[in-house]
Scaffold this motif. Structure first.
Motif, PDB file in Angstrom:
ATOM      1  N   THR A 300      23.608   2.223 -10.134  1.00 39.99           N
ATOM      2  CA  THR A 300      23.236   2.756  -8.822  1.00 39.99           C
ATOM      3  C   THR A 300      24.316   3.685  -8.284  1.00 39.99           C
ATOM      4  O   THR A 300      24.013   4.756  -7.748  1.00 39.99           O
ATOM      5  CB  THR A 300      22.990   1.599  -7.834  1.00 39.99           C
ATOM      6  OG1 THR A 300      21.942   0.757  -8.345  1.00 39.99           O
ATOM      7  CG2 THR A 300      22.589   2.129  -6.468  1.00 39.99           C
ATOM      8  N   ARG A 301      25.592   3.288  -8.416  1.00 41.78           N
ATOM      9  CA  ARG A 301      26.688   4.124  -7.921  1.00 41.78           C
ATOM     10  C   ARG A 301      26.743   5.462  -8.651  1.00 41.78           C
ATOM     11  O   ARG A 301      26.955   6.509  -8.042  1.00 41.78           O
ATOM     12  CB  ARG A 301      28.030   3.393  -8.078  1.00 41.78           C
ATOM     13  CG  ARG A 301      28.258   2.280  -7.083  1.00 41.78           C
ATOM     14  CD  ARG A 301      29.716   1.861  -7.089  1.00 41.78           C
ATOM     15  NE  ARG A 301      30.171   1.490  -8.428  1.00 41.78           N
ATOM     16  CZ  ARG A 301      30.128   0.258  -8.912  1.00 41.78           C
ATOM     17  NH1 ARG A 301      29.645  -0.725  -8.160  1.00 41.78           N
ATOM     18  NH2 ARG A 301      30.572  -0.002 -10.142  1.00 41.78           N
ATOM     19  N   ASP A 302      26.540   5.422  -9.971  1.00 35.42           N
ATOM     20  CA  ASP A 302      26.662   6.650 -10.758  1.00 35.42           C
ATOM     21  C   ASP A 302      25.467   7.583 -10.573  1.00 35.42           C
ATOM     22  O   ASP A 302      25.629   8.808 -10.521  1.00 35.42           O
ATOM     23  CB  ASP A 302      26.815   6.310 -12.237  1.00 35.42           C
ATOM     24  CG  ASP A 302      28.149   5.648 -12.541  1.00 35.42           C
ATOM     25  OD1 ASP A 302      29.014   5.633 -11.641  1.00 35.42           O
ATOM     26  OD2 ASP A 302      28.319   5.135 -13.663  1.00 35.42           O
ATOM     27  N   PRO A 305      25.073   8.449  -6.006  1.00 37.10           N
ATOM     28  CA  PRO A 305      26.348   8.285  -5.283  1.00 37.10           C
ATOM     29  C   PRO A 305      26.200   8.485  -3.782  1.00 37.10           C
ATOM     30  O   PRO A 305      25.521   9.404  -3.322  1.00 37.10           O
ATOM     31  CB  PRO A 305      27.224   9.395  -5.896  1.00 37.10           C
ATOM     32  CG  PRO A 305      26.258  10.394  -6.448  1.00 37.10           C
ATOM     33  CD  PRO A 305      25.075   9.605  -6.910  1.00 37.10           C
ATOM     34  N   GLY A 306      26.818   7.578  -3.042  1.00 38.43           N
ATOM     35  CA  GLY A 306      26.836   7.686  -1.584  1.00 38.43           C
ATOM     36  C   GLY A 306      25.545   7.322  -0.895  1.00 38.43           C
ATOM     37  O   GLY A 306      25.456   7.428   0.330  1.00 38.43           O
ATOM     38  N   GLN A 307      24.544   6.861  -1.630  1.00 40.23           N
ATOM     39  CA  GLN A 307      23.253   6.531  -1.018  1.00 40.23           C
ATOM     40  C   GLN A 307      23.124   5.024  -0.813  1.00 40.23           C
ATOM     41  O   GLN A 307      23.654   4.231  -1.581  1.00 40.23           O
ATOM     42  CB  GLN A 307      22.099   7.040  -1.881  1.00 40.23           C
ATOM     43  CG  GLN A 307      22.051   8.551  -2.027  1.00 40.23           C
ATOM     44  CD  GLN A 307      20.803   9.022  -2.747  1.00 40.23           C
ATOM     45  OE1 GLN A 307      19.795   8.326  -2.786  1.00 40.23           O
ATOM     46  NE2 GLN A 307      20.861  10.224  -3.327  1.00 40.23           N
ATOM     47  N   SER A 308      22.395   4.671   0.214  1.00 39.36           N
ATOM     48  CA  SER A 308      22.139   3.258   0.500  1.00 39.36           C
ATOM     49  C   SER A 308      20.892   3.151   1.357  1.00 39.36           C
ATOM     50  O   SER A 308      20.349   4.155   1.841  1.00 39.36           O
ATOM     51  CB  SER A 308      23.328   2.614   1.223  1.00 39.36           C
ATOM     52  OG  SER A 308      23.561   3.266   2.473  1.00 39.36           O
ATOM     53  N   LYS A 311      17.183   5.540   2.023  1.00 40.44           N
ATOM     54  CA  LYS A 311      17.374   6.740   1.210  1.00 40.44           C
ATOM     55  C   LYS A 311      17.531   6.381  -0.269  1.00 40.44           C
ATOM     56  O   LYS A 311      16.935   7.022  -1.150  1.00 40.44           O
ATOM     57  CB  LYS A 311      18.593   7.515   1.691  1.00 40.44           C
ATOM     58  CG  LYS A 311      18.792   8.835   0.964  1.00 40.44           C
ATOM     59  CD  LYS A 311      19.997   9.599   1.514  1.00 40.44           C
ATOM     60  CE  LYS A 311      20.167  10.934   0.782  1.00 40.44           C
ATOM     61  NZ  LYS A 311      21.328  11.687   1.294  1.00 40.44           N
ATOM     62  N   LEU A 312      18.315   5.342  -0.561  1.00 41.16           N
ATOM     63  CA  LEU A 312      18.491   4.890  -1.935  1.00 41.16           C
ATOM     64  C   LEU A 312      17.173   4.380  -2.500  1.00 41.16           C
ATOM     65  O   LEU A 312      16.816   4.676  -3.654  1.00 41.16           O
ATOM     66  CB  LEU A 312      19.550   3.789  -1.988  1.00 41.16           C
ATOM     67  CG  LEU A 312      19.749   3.103  -3.347  1.00 41.16           C
ATOM     68  CD1 LEU A 312      20.223   4.110  -4.388  1.00 41.16           C
ATOM     69  CD2 LEU A 312      20.743   1.947  -3.223  1.00 41.16           C
ATOM     70  N   SER A 315      15.012   7.354  -3.348  1.00 41.90           N
ATOM     71  CA  SER A 315      15.612   8.140  -4.426  1.00 41.90           C
ATOM     72  C   SER A 315      15.384   7.492  -5.786  1.00 41.90           C
ATOM     73  O   SER A 315      15.138   8.185  -6.789  1.00 41.90           O
ATOM     74  CB  SER A 315      17.111   8.309  -4.179  1.00 41.90           C
ATOM     75  OG  SER A 315      17.364   9.089  -3.035  1.00 41.90           O
TER      76      SER A 315
END
Length: 574
Positions: A300-302, A305-308, A311-312, A315
């Protein structure tokens, strides 16, 4: 993913692989009991599917809700209301399961289901009945999503694939029990609403019950409202058993690890495996699950990135459609689920008595009896999939099932189209049609019924599997909703053409399977990469191996065991 390591532990890896599914279940009665309770979620789905077909034929129900009985479009909405809200329940349930846990999610669903069932049981108006159907449907959708998730997270890797088929078996058992229960409850007070009032509906040669004219001033003096209220009420019992039983089972260790509650995760895993928390094999499995959680978080981080948050969430779903190989997998999974429904299975389940009446089987009692026999065949015909799915393969079973259902429906449609209303006087032709309805059931039950659920669990790579399967499951519910909605109008306006319509999709299913569906028997996810033209599974395995090595997991095993486990584990995971 954790299967890469937990399929083969230092103490018992080779022995476990030789025991087989039934050996593992026999030696782990706690997991067997947990599986039995979890399968009640599928039972509720099957029971709700089957119960409506008999209720719609009961005169006391028609007298209480005449519009549902006389308006085919409205009847379709009555059946489809549960399915539409089940689709919604399965689609939105992911965040609920992550917020309240898998156990908490199931308990919430049980409470919602009981409320919906109680409203249906006590319904005194169409609005109350529809609201009850919608509420119960939402809960059914939640359960069909969270129960398989819970099972996959708490069970041993070697039994997960079989549990998918056992879940389908539980669904068919729910259908079977609903059919035969209604066959008995139709006699409460008698099978006619007003025995002293002659029928005025239908045609001169074949009179039927008209709820607008064939009911006395005091309502039904024969068949009691209990004939349809009891079947609605009975479904509360397995729901309560599921809810109360789950209170004694542990939460998913994976869920606790996702929330950084490591002590609770270890305690839950120890309860599941019935060993002390300090046991080496348990510690090994615990670290393997932890590695899986770290793996998911790193992906998820890779990738995002920066989403939560919201929005995550969107995405991750959007990525399924923008990556060509993943989108192709999604088309195969969703296409299989689409065809599973449009081959006509649930059309028969929901409206079997009506179809048997079209084939000249006169009398509501005879129709329900024939429907009950259909339920028995439906259940028994699922068993071959349990024994042959990993021997014969997926594609041969699916193609044989598609061919058999196509031939059966063409024959049934031809008989109804050729004889029409005269089928009442041509008993031999009518019975041939009924036999081929049963042959259709046999062919569907060993093929697309269970494999439609198994295949999507095998073709997606690990990083996208949960999101992709949420889409394929929602596709099933939406198609199920459409079938439940339009079938009454089709039977009334198209007649024999309804069977040809579904037969056409059986033929499409045959060629779809032949040209597009990969054989997944014995294949790892890395081998699936070659089919779909990407390297996702290979890259994910390499990442997981790095995480495992950093935790010291691989030091506990000989290298050849790890390599063997990595090659076999993904195929076993659901």
């Amino acid at each position: 993913m954790a299967e890469i390591l937990t399929n083969t532990t230092p103490a018992d890896g080779d022995a476990a692989s030789k025991k087989g599914v039934w050996g593992l279940l026999k030696e782990n009665p706690y997991l067997l009991g947990l599986s039995a309770f979890a399968s009640l979620g599928g039972f509720l789905f099957g029971y709700d599917q089957g119960v409506v077909s008999g209720v719609l034929t009961m005169e006391s129900f028609a007298a209480a809700f005449p519009r549902i009985a006389t308006d085919s479009g409205f009847k379709g909405w009555f059946v489809a209301a549960l399915l539409l809200f089940a689709w919604a329940g399965s689609l939105v349930n992911g965040p609920v399961a992550d917020r309240f846990g898998r156990k908490g999610d199931m308990l919430i669903a049980v409470v919602i289901f009981v409320i919906g069932s109680a409203l249906q049981t006590g319904a005194v108006s169409v609005a109350m009945l529809f609201v009850g159907r919608a509420i119960a449907g939402f809960a059914v959708g939640m359960l069909t999503m969270v129960v398989p998730m819970y099972m996959s997270e708490v069970s041993m890797p070697g039994i997960r694939g079989t549990l998918v088929v056992l879940q389908q078996l539980s669904i068919t058992l729910g259908i079977l029990i609903s059919y035969w229960l209604e066959y008995g409850t139709q006699y409460i007070g008698g099978y006619r609403c007003a025995p002293d009032i002659p029928y005025t509906g239908g045609t001169e040669g074949a009179r039927t019950f008209d709820p607008r004219n064939d009911v006395g001033p005091n309502g039904c003096t024969g068949q009691s409202d209990a004939s349809w209220r009891v079947p609605f009420a009975v479904q509360i019992i397995p729901a309560l058993i599921l809810g109360i039983g789950m209170l004694w089972f542990p939460e998913s260790p994976r869920y606790f690890l996702m929330r950084q509650q490591e002590d609770k995760a270890l305690k839950a895993l120890a309860q599941l495996r019935r060993v002390h928390p300090d046991t080496d094999s348990l510690r090994f499995e615990y670290l393997a699950i932890k590695a899986e959680v770290i793996f998911d978080e790193s992906l998820t981080r890779d990738n995002f990135p920066g989403q939560s948050g919201v929005k995550l969430f969107f995405s991750q779903y959007y990525a399924l459609f923008t990556n060509k190989p993943t989108f192709f997998r999604l088309l195969i999974g969703s296409g299989t689920m689409f065809l599973q429904q449009f081959m006509g299975c649930n059309a028969i389940i929901y409206y079997a008595p009506t179809m048997f009446r079209q084939l000249g089987l006169s009398g509501k009692t005879s129709g329900l009896l024939a429907t009950g026999v259909y339920g028995i065949i439906n259940t028994l015909s699922t068993l071959p999939a349990v024994f042959f799915i990993d021997r014969v393969g997926r594609k041969p079973l699916m193609m044989c099932g598609a061919a058999g259902t196509f031939i059966s429906l063409v024959i049934v449609g031809g008989i109804i189209g050729g004889y029409g209303d005269s089928l009442v006087n041509n008993k031999a032709a009518g019975w041939v049609g009924i036999v081929f309805i049963y042959i259709y059931d046999v062919n569907f039950s060993y093929s697309f019924a269970p494999i439609g659920w198994v295949l999507p669990s095998e073709i997606f790579n690990l990083g996208s599997r949960s999101k992709a399967m949420a889409i394929t499951t929602s596709a099933t519910w939406m198609c199920n909703f459409i079938i439940g909605l339009v079938t009454p109008d089709m039977l009334e306006t198209l007649g024999w053409g309804t069977y040809i319509f579904f037969a056409a999709f059986c033929l499409i299913a045959f060629f779809f399977t032949y040209f597009f569906v990969p054989e997944t028997k014995g294949k790892s996810l890395e081998e699936m990469d070659a089919v779909f033209g990407d390297t996702a599974a290979h890259e994910e395995k390499a990442r997981l191996a790095e995480i495992a090595a950093s935790m010291g997991l691989t030091d506990s095993l000989p290298a050849e065991k790890i390599d063997k486990a990595r090659g076999e584990a993904d195929h076993a995971e659901v």
